[in-house]
Design a protein around this motif. Structure first.
Motif, PDB file in Angstrom:
ATOM      1  N   ASP A 161       0.891  -1.234  -0.052  1.00  0.00           N
ATOM      2  CA  ASP A 161      -0.085   0.040   0.040  1.00  0.00           C
ATOM      3  C   ASP A 161       0.986   1.349  -0.020  1.00  0.00           C
ATOM      4  O   ASP A 161       1.741   1.246   0.633  1.00  0.00           O
ATOM      5  CB  ASP A 161      -0.796  -0.203   1.186  1.00  0.00           C
TER       6      ASP A 161
ATOM      7  N   SER B 251      -0.435   4.992   0.123  1.00  0.00           N
ATOM      8  CA  SER B 251      -1.563   5.753  -0.042  1.00  0.00           C
ATOM      9  C   SER B 251      -1.502   7.112   0.983  1.00  0.00           C
ATOM     10  O   SER B 251      -0.596   7.236   1.688  1.00  0.00           O
ATOM     11  CB  SER B 251      -3.004   5.273   0.740  1.00  0.00           C
ATOM     12  N   ASP B 252      -2.122   8.316   0.575  1.00  0.00           N
ATOM     13  CA  ASP B 252      -2.257   9.292   1.472  1.00  0.00           C
ATOM     14  C   ASP B 252      -3.638   9.776   1.438  1.00  0.00           C
ATOM     15  O   ASP B 252      -4.448   9.585   0.648  1.00  0.00           O
ATOM     16  CB  ASP B 252      -1.175  10.397   0.894  1.00  0.00           C
ATOM     17  N   TRP B 253      -3.867  10.560   2.731  1.00  0.00           N
ATOM     18  CA  TRP B 253      -5.271  10.712   3.342  1.00  0.00           C
ATOM     19  C   TRP B 253      -4.922  12.327   3.675  1.00  0.00           C
ATOM     20  O   TRP B 253      -3.911  12.769   4.272  1.00  0.00           O
ATOM     21  CB  TRP B 253      -5.385  10.230   4.232  1.00  0.00           C
ATOM     22  N   THR B 254      -6.182  13.013   3.489  1.00  0.00           N
ATOM     23  CA  THR B 254      -6.017  14.338   3.944  1.00  0.00           C
ATOM     24  C   THR B 254      -7.144  14.541   4.488  1.00  0.00           C
ATOM     25  O   THR B 254      -8.500  14.311   4.470  1.00  0.00           O
ATOM     26  CB  THR B 254      -6.293  15.594   2.657  1.00  0.00           C
ATOM     27  N   LEU B 255      -7.114  14.843   6.277  1.00  0.00           N
ATOM     28  CA  LEU B 255      -8.177  15.297   7.038  1.00  0.00           C
ATOM     29  C   LEU B 255      -8.037  16.606   7.770  1.00  0.00           C
ATOM     30  O   LEU B 255      -7.013  17.098   7.856  1.00  0.00           O
ATOM     31  CB  LEU B 255      -8.199  14.054   8.380  1.00  0.00           C
ATOM     32  N   ASN B 256      -9.207  17.136   8.104  1.00  0.00           N
ATOM     33  CA  ASN B 256      -9.179  18.448   9.006  1.00  0.00           C
ATOM     34  C   ASN B 256      -9.391  17.936  10.432  1.00  0.00           C
ATOM     35  O   ASN B 256     -10.375  17.413  10.932  1.00  0.00           O
ATOM     36  CB  ASN B 256     -10.231  19.170   8.745  1.00  0.00           C
TER      37      ASN B 256
ATOM     38  N   THR C  25       4.494   5.499   9.203  1.00  0.00           N
ATOM     39  CA  THR C  25       3.321   6.456   9.052  1.00  0.00           C
ATOM     40  C   THR C  25       3.865   8.000   9.442  1.00  0.00           C
ATOM     41  O   THR C  25       4.977   8.011  10.008  1.00  0.00           O
ATOM     42  CB  THR C  25       2.400   6.081  10.590  1.00  0.00           C
TER      43      THR C  25
ATOM     44  N   VAL D  55       2.257  11.677  10.405  1.00  0.00           N
ATOM     45  CA  VAL D  55       0.967  12.494  10.489  1.00  0.00           C
ATOM     46  C   VAL D  55       1.624  13.992  10.650  1.00  0.00           C
ATOM     47  O   VAL D  55       2.307  14.236  11.478  1.00  0.00           O
ATOM     48  CB  VAL D  55       0.195  12.019  11.765  1.00  0.00           C
TER      49      VAL D  55
END
Length: 195
Positions: A141, A143-148, A187, A189
């Protein structure tokens, strides 16, 4: 990087030990021993494209700071084998704000070298993925994610991710189980501003 239960296999960095590890070649040597097992300075020099004099010197520095030790059961004659003392490092973010500028500089170098190591591992996977089975290619995997999130929610997320990853240690197959490989998980963040 975050508060974790104490694990004897993980060394918590302080200002003194940080100075002993915050060097690109020392970090590469330590990673090579962690992932490849015990080795001699000459073997590590060949693997990393360095001189055996440089690897010998930096291995002695790592030993002086408690990161590596002799593996005497492997040596023959004058041949000196090295092995890691701990399987991981824990970084305390307060080192980045230490009053001593040398400690801050070592902390910054350490963090950049960790990022460089992650990049090298990812590049190696991309360059060698054709050598792996279809099952391993499907099971990787990137992947990358964007969250507020608020800082508190981000910290909660980090703890939950680490707890989940730690829970898989108990599920590890027995030695010799077919198709079992060491899996590296990165990971990150971090906050990012939008322009």
């Amino acid at each position: 990087m975050n508060e974790q239960p104490q694990d004897p296999q993980v060394h918590s960095l302080d200002a003194r030990s940080l100075r002993g590890i915050a060097h690109p070649l020392r970090m590469q040597l330590l990673n090579a021993l962690r992932h490849g097992g015990p080795a001699t300075a000459s073997q590590l020099a060949a693997k990393l494209g360095e001189s055996s004099g440089a690897t010998s010197y930096h291995l002695r520095q790592l030993a002086a700071h408690g990161f590596v030790e002799d593996a005497p059961e492997l040596g023959k004659g004058r041949e000196r084998w090295w092995q890691t003392v701990h399987m991981g490092l824990r970084f305390d973010d307060t080192l980045l704000n230490d009053r001593d500028p040398e400690v801050r500089g070592a902390a910054d170098l350490f963090m950049h070298e960790v990022a460089n190591h992650h990049t090298r591992e990812l590049a190696t996977w991309l360059g060698t993925r054709g050598d792996w089975s279809e099952a391993w290619n499907r099971s990787s995997d990137m992947s990358d994610w964007t969250l507020n999130l608020t800082p508190e929610l981000a910290l909660e997320l980090i703890h939950k991710m680490h707890d989940l990853l730690e829970s898989y240690r108990a599920l590890a197959p027995a030695d010799g189980t077919p198709d079992t490989e060491r899996v590296r998980i990165h990971t990150h963040v971090l906050p990012a501003r939008t322009d």
